[in-house]
Motif scaffolding. Structure first.
Motif, PDB file in Angstrom:
ATOM      1  N   UNK A  83     -44.548  -9.194-105.241  1.00 25.15           N
ATOM      2  CA  UNK A  83     -45.748  -8.370-105.342  1.00 25.15           C
ATOM      3  C   UNK A  83     -45.354  -7.001-105.878  1.00 25.15           C
ATOM      4  N   UNK A  84     -46.139  -6.501-106.806  1.00 28.47           N
ATOM      5  CA  UNK A  84     -45.923  -5.161-107.350  1.00 28.47           C
ATOM      6  C   UNK A  84     -47.250  -4.421-107.345  1.00 28.47           C
ATOM      7  N   UNK A  85     -47.260  -3.258-106.719  1.00 34.29           N
ATOM      8  CA  UNK A  85     -48.466  -2.430-106.735  1.00 34.29           C
ATOM      9  C   UNK A  85     -48.617  -1.871-108.141  1.00 34.29           C
ATOM     10  N   UNK A  86     -49.741  -2.189-108.777  1.00 33.56           N
ATOM     11  CA  UNK A  86     -50.006  -1.713-110.141  1.00 33.56           C
ATOM     12  C   UNK A  86     -50.843  -0.450-110.161  1.00 33.56           C
ATOM     13  N   UNK A  98     -56.300  -1.361-103.825  1.00 32.30           N
ATOM     14  CA  UNK A  98     -54.933  -1.519-104.312  1.00 32.30           C
ATOM     15  C   UNK A  98     -54.860  -2.764-105.183  1.00 32.30           C
ATOM     16  N   UNK A  99     -54.564  -2.578-106.456  1.00 29.75           N
ATOM     17  CA  UNK A  99     -54.422  -3.693-107.393  1.00 29.75           C
ATOM     18  C   UNK A  99     -52.958  -4.095-107.436  1.00 29.75           C
ATOM     19  N   UNK A 100     -52.723  -5.395-107.239  1.00 31.93           N
ATOM     20  CA  UNK A 100     -51.368  -5.911-107.094  1.00 31.93           C
ATOM     21  C   UNK A 100     -51.118  -6.984-108.149  1.00 31.93           C
ATOM     22  N   UNK A 101     -49.913  -6.993-108.673  1.00 27.95           N
ATOM     23  CA  UNK A 101     -49.467  -8.094-109.549  1.00 27.95           C
ATOM     24  C   UNK A 101     -48.613  -9.012-108.680  1.00 27.95           C
ATOM     25  N   UNK A 102     -48.983 -10.276-108.646  1.00 31.52           N
ATOM     26  CA  UNK A 102     -48.325 -11.270-107.804  1.00 31.52           C
ATOM     27  C   UNK A 102     -47.746 -12.349-108.708  1.00 31.52           C
ATOM     28  N   UNK A 103     -46.476 -12.670-108.522  1.00 29.11           N
ATOM     29  CA  UNK A 103     -45.854 -13.719-109.326  1.00 29.11           C
ATOM     30  C   UNK A 103     -45.186 -14.719-108.387  1.00 29.11           C
ATOM     31  N   UNK A 104     -45.707 -15.954-108.409  1.00 25.37           N
ATOM     32  CA  UNK A 104     -45.079 -17.066-107.691  1.00 25.37           C
ATOM     33  C   UNK A 104     -44.092 -17.717-108.645  1.00 25.37           C
ATOM     34  N   UNK A 105     -42.847 -17.847-108.228  1.00 25.68           N
ATOM     35  CA  UNK A 105     -41.839 -18.561-108.996  1.00 25.68           C
ATOM     36  C   UNK A 105     -41.730 -19.956-108.391  1.00 25.68           C
ATOM     37  N   UNK A 106     -42.103 -20.956-109.167  1.00 25.67           N
ATOM     38  CA  UNK A 106     -42.047 -22.341-108.706  1.00 25.67           C
ATOM     39  C   UNK A 106     -41.174 -23.149-109.659  1.00 25.67           C
ATOM     40  N   UNK A 112     -49.053 -16.411-112.103  1.00 24.51           N
ATOM     41  CA  UNK A 112     -49.383 -14.999-111.924  1.00 24.51           C
ATOM     42  C   UNK A 112     -50.746 -14.855-111.265  1.00 24.51           C
ATOM     43  N   UNK A 113     -50.805 -13.956-110.306  1.00 22.48           N
ATOM     44  CA  UNK A 113     -52.057 -13.636-109.640  1.00 22.48           C
ATOM     45  C   UNK A 113     -52.290 -12.138-109.643  1.00 22.48           C
ATOM     46  N   UNK A 114     -53.509 -11.745-109.343  1.00 23.62           N
ATOM     47  CA  UNK A 114     -53.850 -10.327-109.331  1.00 23.62           C
ATOM     48  C   UNK A 114     -54.738  -9.997-108.134  1.00 23.62           C
ATOM     49  N   UNK A 115     -54.148  -9.977-106.947  1.00 26.13           N
ATOM     50  CA  UNK A 115     -54.937  -9.671-105.757  1.00 26.13           C
ATOM     51  C   UNK A 115     -55.484  -8.237-105.785  1.00 26.13           C
ATOM     52  N   UNK A 116     -56.591  -8.066-105.097  1.00 21.44           N
ATOM     53  CA  UNK A 116     -57.138  -6.740-104.813  1.00 21.44           C
ATOM     54  C   UNK A 116     -57.139  -6.597-103.302  1.00 21.44           C
TER      55      UNK A 116
END
Length: 139
Positions: A83-86, A98-106, A112-116
């Protein structure tokens, strides 16, 4: 006596709040990667709202806890998430979007996700209040 300008103090306070918010996001990452549902659930207000990446709507920490305890143990098998706070938008000094960049490595590659995360500061601690997890189609 040394006096600091109000601007410097405000800027330092602002940076301290952003650091505290980033710490909450880091705990979300840690709790998911290490499959620690209680640590994750402990970040939420009692009346929080969470919409999962799959679109499941959860109302209240008890519902979030029930769901998380069902899916998190074993849910990260063979994958990791970062997770990275963007961006942080302070709606009020004690409420932030808070807009977050989420990257699942599978094994199939990254997802890639973009939670709020809407967070509220209560008793000196930032809490997850209303959160929406969304996939990114093109990144």
């Amino acid at each position: 006596m040394i006096l600091m300008s109000t601007t410097i103090i405000d800027e330092q306070a602002h940076e301290a709040e952003i650091a505290a918010i980033k710490q909450v996001v880091a705990v979300v990452e840690h709790s998911q990667n290490n499959e620690l549902p209680d640590e994750f659930v402990g970040l939420f207000r009692a009346d929080a709202i969470w919409t999962t990446g799959g679109g499941k709507r959860l109302f209240g920490r008890d519902a979030i806890s029930t769901f998380t305890h069902q899916v998190l143990p074993g849910g990260m098998q063979g994958s990791t998430v970062s997770f990275e706070v963007e961006h942080v938008l302070f709606i009020r000094p004690d409420v932030a979007a808070v807009k977050v960049r989420q990257v699942y490595q599978t094994s199939d590659g990254p997802e890639v996700g973009t939670p709020l995360f809407v967070m509220a500061k209560e008793d000196g601690q930032w809490r997850l209040t209303a959160c929406q997890n969304t996939s990114v189609l093109d990144d």
